[in-house]
Design a protein around this motif. Structure first.
Motif, short mmCIF file in Angstrom:
data_model
loop_
_atom_site.label_atom_id
_atom_site.label_comp_id
_atom_site.label_asym_id
_atom_site.label_seq_id
_atom_site.Cartn_x
_atom_site.Cartn_y
_atom_site.Cartn_z
N UNK A 58 2.50 2.15 -5.27
CA UNK A 58 2.16 3.57 -5.30
C UNK A 58 3.00 4.36 -4.29
N UNK A 59 3.22 3.79 -3.12
CA UNK A 59 4.06 4.45 -2.12
C UNK A 59 5.49 4.60 -2.59
N UNK A 60 5.99 3.61 -3.32
CA UNK A 60 7.33 3.68 -3.88
C UNK A 60 7.44 4.82 -4.89
N UNK A 61 6.46 4.91 -5.78
CA UNK A 61 6.45 6.00 -6.75
C UNK A 61 6.32 7.36 -6.06
N UNK A 62 5.48 7.42 -5.04
CA UNK A 62 5.31 8.67 -4.29
C UNK A 62 6.62 9.07 -3.60
N UNK A 63 7.29 8.12 -2.97
CA UNK A 63 8.56 8.39 -2.32
C UNK A 63 9.63 8.82 -3.29
N UNK A 64 9.67 8.18 -4.46
CA UNK A 64 10.63 8.58 -5.49
C UNK A 64 10.36 10.00 -5.98
N UNK A 65 9.08 10.35 -6.13
CA UNK A 65 8.73 11.70 -6.58
C UNK A 65 9.16 12.74 -5.55
N UNK B 274 -7.14 -5.36 4.51
CA UNK B 274 -7.10 -5.20 3.06
C UNK B 274 -6.44 -6.45 2.47
N UNK B 275 -6.83 -6.81 1.26
CA UNK B 275 -6.25 -8.02 0.65
C UNK B 275 -4.79 -7.81 0.25
N UNK B 276 -4.11 -8.92 0.00
CA UNK B 276 -2.69 -8.87 -0.36
C UNK B 276 -2.47 -8.11 -1.65
N UNK B 277 -3.34 -8.27 -2.63
CA UNK B 277 -3.16 -7.56 -3.90
C UNK B 277 -3.20 -6.05 -3.69
N UNK B 278 -4.07 -5.59 -2.79
CA UNK B 278 -4.15 -4.16 -2.51
C UNK B 278 -2.92 -3.67 -1.74
N UNK B 279 -2.37 -4.54 -0.90
CA UNK B 279 -1.13 -4.21 -0.20
C UNK B 279 0.00 -4.01 -1.20
N UNK B 280 0.08 -4.86 -2.21
CA UNK B 280 1.11 -4.74 -3.24
C UNK B 280 0.93 -3.45 -4.03
N UNK B 281 -0.31 -3.16 -4.42
CA UNK B 281 -0.59 -1.93 -5.17
C UNK B 281 -0.23 -0.71 -4.33
N UNK B 282 -0.57 -0.74 -3.05
CA UNK B 282 -0.24 0.38 -2.16
C UNK B 282 1.27 0.54 -2.02
#
Length: 97
Positions: free
Chosen positions: A38-45, A27-35
């Motif tokens: 999103x993972x950070x928000x998911x973990x915070x939730x 996967x490209x670097x930009x998608x890694x950043x987006x993931x």
């Protein structure tokens, strides 16, 4: 938290998640950043749902949940990216043959 910090945290979490997942992720670097974001928000939730979002000192549980969220999101994104890009590559190779 400013957008710059969100991007930096997303990059770090995404890269760590890619390092933990076995094999090479295509996967490209930009998608890694987006993931990672999103993972950070998911973990915070999840941390909020189980009541460990705010603790004294370093929030190790919240950070671990953010990393787990990033791992899950990177894993799913890599699979989805492979399906989407793989189907395009197969059609392209059939037309050339």
């Amino acid at each position: 938290m400013s957008w710059l910090w969100v991007i930096i945290v997303g990059l770090v979490l995404g890269l760590i998640a890619r390092a933990i997942i076995p094999g090479k992720q295509h996967i490209p670097l930009w998608l890694t950043i987006v993931c990672g974001i999103l993972g950070s928000f998911l973990g915070n939730a999840v941390a909020g749902w189980i009541g460990v979002a705010e603790t004294r000192g370093v929030d190790w549980i919240r950070h671990l949940l953010q990393l787990i969220g990033a791992i899950v999101v990177v894993f799913l994104a890599e699979r989805l990216w492979h399906v989407v890009r793989g189907s395009k590559d197969k059609r392209g190779s059939r037309q050339r043959a």
